[in-house]
Design a protein around this motif. Structure first.
Motif, PDB file in Angstrom:
ATOM      1  N   UNK A  25       0.837  -1.198   0.000  1.00  0.00           N
ATOM      2  CA  UNK A  25       0.000   0.000   0.000  1.00  0.00           C
ATOM      3  C   UNK A  25       0.874   1.251   0.000  1.00  0.00           C
ATOM      4  N   UNK A  26       0.589   2.141  -0.892  1.00  0.00           N
ATOM      5  CA  UNK A  26       1.317   3.401  -0.980  1.00  0.00           C
ATOM      6  C   UNK A  26       2.512   3.373  -1.896  1.00  0.00           C
ATOM      7  N   UNK A  27       2.883   2.163  -2.411  1.00  0.00           N
ATOM      8  CA  UNK A  27       4.040   2.084  -3.303  1.00  0.00           C
ATOM      9  C   UNK A  27       3.667   2.352  -4.759  1.00  0.00           C
TER      10      UNK A  27
ATOM     11  N   UNK B 286      -6.451   0.958 -10.257  1.00  0.00           N
ATOM     12  CA  UNK B 286      -7.642   1.767  -9.994  1.00  0.00           C
ATOM     13  C   UNK B 286      -7.237   2.936  -9.095  1.00  0.00           C
ATOM     14  N   UNK B 287      -8.156   3.889  -8.926  1.00  0.00           N
ATOM     15  CA  UNK B 287      -7.902   5.014  -8.019  1.00  0.00           C
ATOM     16  C   UNK B 287      -9.162   5.289  -7.208  1.00  0.00           C
TER      17      UNK B 287
ATOM     18  N   UNK C 162      -5.959   8.451  -4.774  1.00  0.00           N
ATOM     19  CA  UNK C 162      -5.177   7.440  -4.062  1.00  0.00           C
ATOM     20  C   UNK C 162      -5.189   6.168  -4.898  1.00  0.00           C
ATOM     21  N   UNK C 163      -4.067   5.781  -5.498  1.00  0.00           N
ATOM     22  CA  UNK C 163      -4.040   4.549  -6.309  1.00  0.00           C
ATOM     23  C   UNK C 163      -4.228   3.305  -5.425  1.00  0.00           C
ATOM     24  N   UNK C 164      -4.793   2.265  -6.012  1.00  0.00           N
ATOM     25  CA  UNK C 164      -5.028   1.022  -5.263  1.00  0.00           C
ATOM     26  C   UNK C 164      -5.074  -0.144  -6.237  1.00  0.00           C
TER      27      UNK C 164
ATOM     28  N   UNK D 264      -5.817  -3.157   3.473  1.00  0.00           N
ATOM     29  CA  UNK D 264      -4.593  -3.800   2.991  1.00  0.00           C
ATOM     30  C   UNK D 264      -3.911  -4.638   4.075  1.00  0.00           C
ATOM     31  N   UNK D 265      -3.993  -4.204   5.317  1.00  0.00           N
ATOM     32  CA  UNK D 265      -3.210  -4.853   6.375  1.00  0.00           C
ATOM     33  C   UNK D 265      -4.048  -5.607   7.391  1.00  0.00           C
ATOM     34  N   UNK D 266      -5.357  -5.329   7.425  1.00  0.00           N
ATOM     35  CA  UNK D 266      -6.202  -5.966   8.432  1.00  0.00           C
ATOM     36  C   UNK D 266      -6.097  -5.329   9.789  1.00  0.00           C
ATOM     37  N   UNK D 267      -5.281  -4.276   9.938  1.00  0.00           N
ATOM     38  CA  UNK D 267      -5.112  -3.600  11.213  1.00  0.00           C
ATOM     39  C   UNK D 267      -5.109  -2.094  10.986  1.00  0.00           C
ATOM     40  N   UNK D 268      -5.520  -1.374  12.022  1.00  0.00           N
ATOM     41  CA  UNK D 268      -5.493   0.083  11.952  1.00  0.00           C
ATOM     42  C   UNK D 268      -5.055   0.609  13.308  1.00  0.00           C
ATOM     43  N   UNK D 269      -4.113   1.540  13.296  1.00  0.00           N
ATOM     44  CA  UNK D 269      -3.609   2.131  14.522  1.00  0.00           C
ATOM     45  C   UNK D 269      -4.481   3.328  14.893  1.00  0.00           C
TER      46      UNK D 269
END
Length: 757
Positions: A613-615, A621-622, A659-661, A707-712
């Motif tokens: 994510x973010x690379x 898509x966006x 934001x690309x994805x 993307x990660x299954x977790x959020x801080x």
């Protein structure tokens, strides 16, 4: 009684949670580094304790405990200081390891004091509550094949539509751009297994042992599949363990059925006597009793193997897998009770049909048999007593206080705790052996006295004594039947899960401990073991002695040839009687944990996806985040000496952030996005989803979770948490909403506590 029970449960609840050992303090107040600081243990409401010990830390005895019990302090009067609260870590080789415990007023600090040694200061830490966590996988993308950019063919020609992006994340050591692609030409069932693992990091449901072995053979040497190979090998081992446990239980059911058949006359199809008269023949009755005792000995040996097997293998199983075995054992209890009830019913029918003259004939026939049996049993018990005395003498000489230098990585205080615990356990083991020796001595003296008294009787007196005892036994059969019926009807109520789990672990642990001591001194007990095999005279019993390590394999070869016919399992009869697996839906499922995708925090796939994510690498898509900002000017007027605020309205400013994805990732992780991208509408054609009523930073956090299954969320304000919950509701992602709501609750609670202070 009910209110007292509720009070005890409320007091015990303060112990629930995860605790971390932070300090080890001597009784004089000195703090030393021991090496096991940072060790976590979780006490849950079911009575289980789970230890998390760092690599290289010296293993203390209580680290092997699996259950715990809180013995609350009690006071008989207001002036009575009462007994201190005690925390017992249980079932370490059948022992309890006790700590005096004190809890702080805020329930976040706990002090464990071990007698005349030291104190462990523990702090409650935020536990990783898996109830509110979710697994991480891309299985929906594999099952439906949307947005696939690669086709892999099995050896059968079947095609699988897959995704290079996910395959690279799961295994970056293979070149997924080459032709033919990796995995092409694998057997269809193996390819299904491998793809399932790449998309979910677990094994598929319904996996067979043959497919797992084939997978190890085909992909075991491929780069990047080390963990898959390990999972398959674990599956094979656990499957074999499951089959072994179920086979042992079936063998015990079979022995019970054979005993019933012996007393029913069904084990002698060629007998000249009809079944109703078979038991009235004294010679036949004596033979039936001998055969039944041999079957009982085989069942007991199988039970010993089961206890030893569980104790040795439980460390290789997860907690859930251990619980599945214990549940399976519990579900067999009603079947064993039913078989015992059937046996007593058969005995009752035969006893009621016996006349007084027939009972006298049976007693007269049994007298010489009893004389012979008393001689053999007395000699066996006397030899057992002598061997046990030698074992106690050897154990007493063991210097268990000596700790190898390699294990002395901690300070002196840690060594003191380890020594103290080991010495205490050693003394308890010695006390258990001595207590057992005392019981054996009492049994020997009683048996020898009975043998002497019986030998001094005349033949007629012996017959009358045996007849009287036989009559008393017959009179007690109906009472035994009534008790069995009551126990069967109230089995689930009397033996609840928590109690059964503790009893099973305690029983297997004690049996395994006893077996380990016997195996350590088997040279002293070799003659007794051989004598036992001769007395039982069953091939299965001798095989069990070999499996337990009490007989050498070469000895087994000579023993197995004796009456090997008894080792055949009557599977069809067992199923008909209700002893087979068809009698209950409860089956062992000790491979279930291998077939669940890991939680996001444990998922390597999730970690690699988060890095993606973010690379902006191979995005297709966006997301366009439309943010409207109110641009009102604030003018300060200082007339009359006081500032007056006034607003000048301007046109709102609209900003758009792209934001690309990756379509396959967001579609697999969010059903709302999947429907939008597959709808055939503008979103799917333009490969763009427009997002309103949020800001780019917050939406990036939302995508980061996908993307990660977790959020801080620890550093997020209450307003930001509320906005995150709104986004989660809009796009139907309950997991993010749950995480945000929990942190919002904690933030609100923290704010309230601060205000109170």
């Amino acid at each position: 009684m009910f209110l007292e029970k509720r009070r005890e449960m409320a007091e015990e609840s303060v112990f629930y949670g995860t605790w971390r050992i932070v300090e080890c303090v001597s009784l004089s107040g000195t703090v030393e580094t021991t090496g096991f600081e940072g060790t976590d243990f979780r006490l849950d409401e079911t009575g289980d304790v789970t230890w998390t010990v760092a690599d290289g830390v010296e293993s203390l005895p209580f680290f092997g405990c699996e259950t715990y019990e809180v013995c609350a302090a009690r006071k008989s009067s207001p002036l009575d200081l009462g007994h201190p609260t005690v925390l017992k870590f249980r079932t370490f080789s059948g022992h309890n390891i006790e700590f005096r415990v004190e809890i702080s007023d805020h329930d976040d600090l706990m002090l464990l004091t071990y007698d005349r040694c030291c104190m462990l200061q523990c702090q409650k830490v935020a536990s990783n509550d898996t109830k509110n966590e979710f697994t991480f996988s891309f299985l929906s993308a594999l099952d439906e094949g949307y947005f696939s950019d690669l086709v892999i063919r099995a050896d059968s020609g079947k095609e699988y539509r897959v995704h290079r992006t996910i395959l690279r994340l799961a295994n970056s050591q293979l070149d997924w751009n080459r032709f033919p692609s990796p995995l092409t030409g694998l057997p269809e069932d193996v390819l299904q297994l491998v793809l399932h693992y790449l998309y979910a990091e677990c094994l598929p449901n319904g996996l067979t042992e043959g497919v797992a072995k084939s997978c190890v053979m085909h992909v075991g040497k491929m780069p990047g599949f080390d963990r898959l190979t390990m999972l398959c090998e674990t599956f094979i081992v656990n499957t074999a363990l499951k089959e072994q446990i179920m086979c042992l239980v079936r063998d015990m059911h079979t022995c019970a059925d054979h005993i019933v058949d012996h007393f029913s006359g069904k084990r002698e199809p060629d007998s000249s006597l009809p079944p109703e008269l078979l038991m009235k023949d004294p010679a036949k009755l004596c033979d039936v009793v001998k055969q039944s005792l041999r079957e009982a000995a085989v069942a007991g040996a199988k039970l010993l193997i089961l206890c030893d097997l569980f104790s040795r293998k439980k460390g290789e199983l997860s907690r859930q897998e251990r619980h599945e075995i214990i549940k399976y054992a519990k579900c067999r209890l009603p079947i064993f009770m039913s078989q015992l009830h059937t046996f007593l019913e058969v005995c009752k029918q035969h006893c009621n049909s016996l006349s007084a003259h027939q009972r006298h004939e049976i007693a007269a026939y049994l007298v010489p048999e009893i004389d012979t049996t008393l001689d053999a049993v007395s000699q066996f018990v006397v030899e057992t007593k002598g061997a046990l005395e030698q074992v106690i003498s050897d154990v007493n000489k063991e210097n268990v206080s000596t700790i190898p230098e390699a294990s002395r990585k901690g300070g002196k205080l840690g060594e003191m705790l380890g020594k103290s615990l080991r010495n205490a356990l050693h003394m308890r083991e010695l006390m258990k052996l001595r207590s057992f020796h005392e019981r054996v001595t009492t049994l020997v003296m009683s048996l020898l006295q009975r043998k002497e008294n019986f030998s001094l009787m005349s033949h007629d007196q012996k017959v009358r004594s045996v007849a009287k005892n036989l009559e008393q036994l017959i009179d007690e059969v109906p009472m035994f039947l009534l008790r069995i019926e009551e126990l069967i009807s109230a089995l689930d109520e009397k033996v609840q899960w928590r109690e059964w789990k503790y009893l099973f672990k305690l029983g297997t642990s004690k049996v395994a401990w006893g077996l380990s001591k016997v195996v350590m001194h088997k040279s002293m007990l070799e003659s007794l073991t051989r004598r036992a095999c001769e007395m039982v005279h069953r091939g299965q019993f001798s095989q069990a002695m070999v499996a337990l390590g009490l007989l050498e394999p070469m000895q087994k070869q000579a023993e197995v040839a004796v009456n090997n016919q008894s080792s055949v399992i009557a599977g069809s009869k067992l199923a008909a009687r209700g002893g087979g697996d068809q009698a209950t839906h409860q089956q062992t499922n000790i491979v279930e944990s291998l077939m669940l995708p890991p939680l996001a925090r444990h998922s390597t796939l999730a970690q690699h996806t988060a890095q993606l994510f973010g690379r902006n690498y191979e995005t297709d898509m966006v997301f366009e985040v439309v943010c409207v900002q109110d641009m009102a000017d604030v003018v300060i007027d200082h007339t009359h000496g006081e500032p007056i605020a006034a607003k000048t309205e301007r046109e709102p400013e609209v900003s758009m952030t792209q934001i690309p994805a990756h379509r396959v990732i967001v579609a697999a992780r969010c059903d709302w996005f999947r429907r939008a991208l597959l709808s055939g509408m503008r979103e799917s054609i333009d490969k763009k989803i427009i997002v309103h009523d949020t800001n780019p930073e917050l939406f990036r956090l939302f995508l980061q979770y996908l993307y990660s299954g977790q959020v801080q969320t620890n550093d997020m304000s209450t307003e930001q948490l509320a906005d995150m919950m709104a986004i989660s509701d809009r796009y139907e992602v309950k997991q993010t909403r749950g995480s945000a709501s929990r942190h919002k609750g904690k933030a609100s609670s923290h704010t309230t506590n601060v205000c109170r202070k």
